[in-house]
Design a protein around this motif. Structure first.
Motif, short mmCIF file in Angstrom:
data_model
loop_
_atom_site.label_atom_id
_atom_site.label_comp_id
_atom_site.label_asym_id
_atom_site.label_seq_id
_atom_site.Cartn_x
_atom_site.Cartn_y
_atom_site.Cartn_z
N VAL A 75 0.74 -1.37 -0.44
CA VAL A 75 -0.01 -0.04 -0.19
C VAL A 75 0.98 1.70 -0.18
CG1 VAL A 75 -2.12 -1.31 0.73
CG2 VAL A 75 0.03 0.31 2.23
N SER A 76 -0.13 2.67 -0.08
CA SER A 76 0.67 3.38 0.07
C SER A 76 1.75 4.00 0.57
CB SER A 76 -0.07 4.64 -0.23
OG SER A 76 0.71 5.50 -0.68
N HIS A 77 3.15 4.50 1.30
CA HIS A 77 3.88 4.35 2.32
C HIS A 77 4.85 5.62 2.20
CE1 HIS A 77 5.90 1.45 -0.34
NE2 HIS A 77 7.09 2.50 0.65
N GLU A 78 5.42 5.97 3.41
CA GLU A 78 6.74 6.78 3.31
C GLU A 78 7.84 6.33 3.82
OE1 GLU A 78 7.74 10.36 3.09
OE2 GLU A 78 4.92 10.72 1.85
N LYS A 79 8.62 6.07 2.21
CA LYS A 79 10.04 5.10 3.26
C LYS A 79 10.46 6.00 4.27
CE LYS A 79 11.75 3.73 -1.31
NZ LYS A 79 13.25 3.80 -2.00
N MET A 80 11.31 5.67 5.51
CA MET A 80 11.42 6.07 6.90
C MET A 80 13.10 6.60 6.53
SD MET A 80 9.31 7.89 8.03
CE MET A 80 9.75 7.68 9.21
N TYR A 81 13.62 5.65 5.41
CA TYR A 81 15.02 6.10 5.69
C TYR A 81 15.48 7.26 3.89
CZ TYR A 81 19.81 3.88 5.18
OH TYR A 81 21.60 4.38 6.18
N GLN A 82 15.63 7.81 4.30
CA GLN A 82 15.91 8.55 3.18
C GLN A 82 16.33 10.29 3.90
OE1 GLN A 82 13.13 10.82 1.60
NE2 GLN A 82 11.26 10.46 2.63
N PRO A 83 17.30 10.94 2.08
CA PRO A 83 18.12 11.61 3.03
C PRO A 83 17.25 13.18 3.30
CG PRO A 83 18.62 11.12 0.59
CD PRO A 83 16.91 10.33 1.34
N LEU A 84 15.40 13.09 3.09
CA LEU A 84 15.43 14.44 4.42
C LEU A 84 15.13 13.60 5.40
CD1 LEU A 84 12.94 15.27 1.22
CD2 LEU A 84 15.26 16.25 1.94
N TYR A 85 15.06 12.15 5.57
CA TYR A 85 14.40 11.77 7.29
C TYR A 85 15.68 11.91 7.96
CZ TYR A 85 9.46 11.15 5.45
OH TYR A 85 8.33 12.18 5.20
N LYS A 86 17.47 12.60 7.28
CA LYS A 86 18.33 12.15 8.02
C LYS A 86 17.71 12.23 9.47
CE LYS A 86 23.13 13.19 8.29
NZ LYS A 86 24.14 14.31 8.26
N TYR A 87 17.25 13.26 10.15
CA TYR A 87 16.70 13.42 11.57
C TYR A 87 15.61 13.91 11.51
CZ TYR A 87 21.54 14.58 11.95
OH TYR A 87 22.83 14.07 12.88
N GLY A 88 14.61 13.75 12.19
CA GLY A 88 13.31 14.42 12.26
C GLY A 88 12.75 14.31 13.26
N ALA A 89 11.01 14.20 13.60
CA ALA A 89 10.20 13.97 14.50
C ALA A 89 9.17 14.02 14.46
CB ALA A 89 10.63 15.53 15.42
N VAL A 90 7.94 13.26 14.13
CA VAL A 90 7.10 13.10 14.17
C VAL A 90 6.07 14.79 14.88
CG1 VAL A 90 4.46 11.71 14.81
CG2 VAL A 90 7.28 10.02 13.95
N ILE A 91 4.92 14.83 13.84
CA ILE A 91 4.18 16.02 14.54
C ILE A 91 3.00 15.53 14.92
CG2 ILE A 91 2.93 17.53 13.91
CD1 ILE A 91 5.71 18.92 12.32
N ASN A 92 2.15 15.41 16.24
CA ASN A 92 1.26 13.72 16.78
C ASN A 92 0.01 14.58 15.72
OD1 ASN A 92 2.68 12.35 18.00
ND2 ASN A 92 2.58 13.28 19.74
N TYR A 93 0.03 14.49 14.80
CA TYR A 93 -1.32 14.74 14.31
C TYR A 93 -2.37 13.78 12.99
CZ TYR A 93 -4.49 16.37 10.53
OH TYR A 93 -5.78 16.38 10.01
N ASN A 94 -3.24 13.08 13.86
CA ASN A 94 -4.09 11.93 14.03
C ASN A 94 -3.53 10.81 14.05
OD1 ASN A 94 -6.42 11.33 12.51
ND2 ASN A 94 -5.37 10.96 11.19
N THR A 95 -2.57 10.65 15.12
CA THR A 95 -1.84 10.04 15.66
C THR A 95 -2.97 9.14 17.09
OG1 THR A 95 -0.35 11.54 17.30
CG2 THR A 95 0.54 10.60 15.19
N SER A 96 -3.92 9.68 17.38
CA SER A 96 -4.54 9.06 18.10
C SER A 96 -6.43 9.76 18.33
CB SER A 96 -3.73 10.92 19.88
OG SER A 96 -4.57 9.79 20.83
N SER A 97 -6.54 7.70 18.08
CA SER A 97 -7.78 7.98 18.02
C SER A 97 -7.20 8.03 16.24
CB SER A 97 -8.51 8.73 18.33
OG SER A 97 -9.19 8.52 20.08
#
Length: 156
Positions: A75-97
């Motif tokens: 299914v559609s997805h984001e690769k978490m191992y990529q240059p733009l994600y060398k460093y990042g953080a999840v923004i808790n949008y639509n992550t609970s309920s």
């Protein structure tokens, strides 16, 4: 610091794939990256691998979640191992309920450049992302405020 948002601006009511960044005040989830956790960082950090994905398909039971598998998701997805994600953080949008179709994979991450918008995330220079990650303090319950100037001025 200078940053960029979704290529279609901000949204009060975000929808999956709209190219907009959600307006509101959000907490941060797990910080992540393709490299070792920056020294001096207190926030929870997850080192990503080539087997890590963020699912953005509303039809999936893993919608808006980190997913690890030796096989590429069907299914559609984001690769978490990529240059733009060398460093990042999840923004808790639509992550609970989680509401399917309300938007997913909203992160703070490294930008392509000051004139390159995101698909809905917030991005800035690598040095700034690292600075923010080191600033995050679990005892302070930090938040990110996202929105137009008028929207933010109306917040209480």
């Amino acid at each position: 610091m200078k940053g960029v948002i979704g290529y279609n601006g901000f949204a009060v009511s975000k929808k999956e794939g709209d190219g907009k960044s959600p307006m509101g005040i959000y907490s941060f989830g797990t910080a992540f990256g393709t490299v070792t956790k920056p020294s001096g960082m207190a926030w929870t950090y997850r080192k990503s691998t080539t087997n890590d994905y963020w699912i953005d398909a509303p039809s999936s039971k893993y919608y808006n979640k980190w997913y690890t598998s030796a096989r590429k998701p069907a299914v559609s997805h984001e690769k978490m191992y990529q240059p733009l994600y060398k460093y990042g953080a999840v923004i808790n949008y639509n992550t609970s309920s989680i509401v399917k179709g309300k938007g997913s994979a909203i992160f703070l991450h490294i930008w392509r450049g000051s004139n390159s918008a995101t698909a809905g995330c917030v991005a800035t220079e690598e040095k700034n992302v690292v600075r923010i990650l080191k600033w995050l303090n679990p005892k302070s319950d930090p938040r990110i405020v996202m929105g137009t100037v008028d929207y933010v001025k109306k917040m209480k």
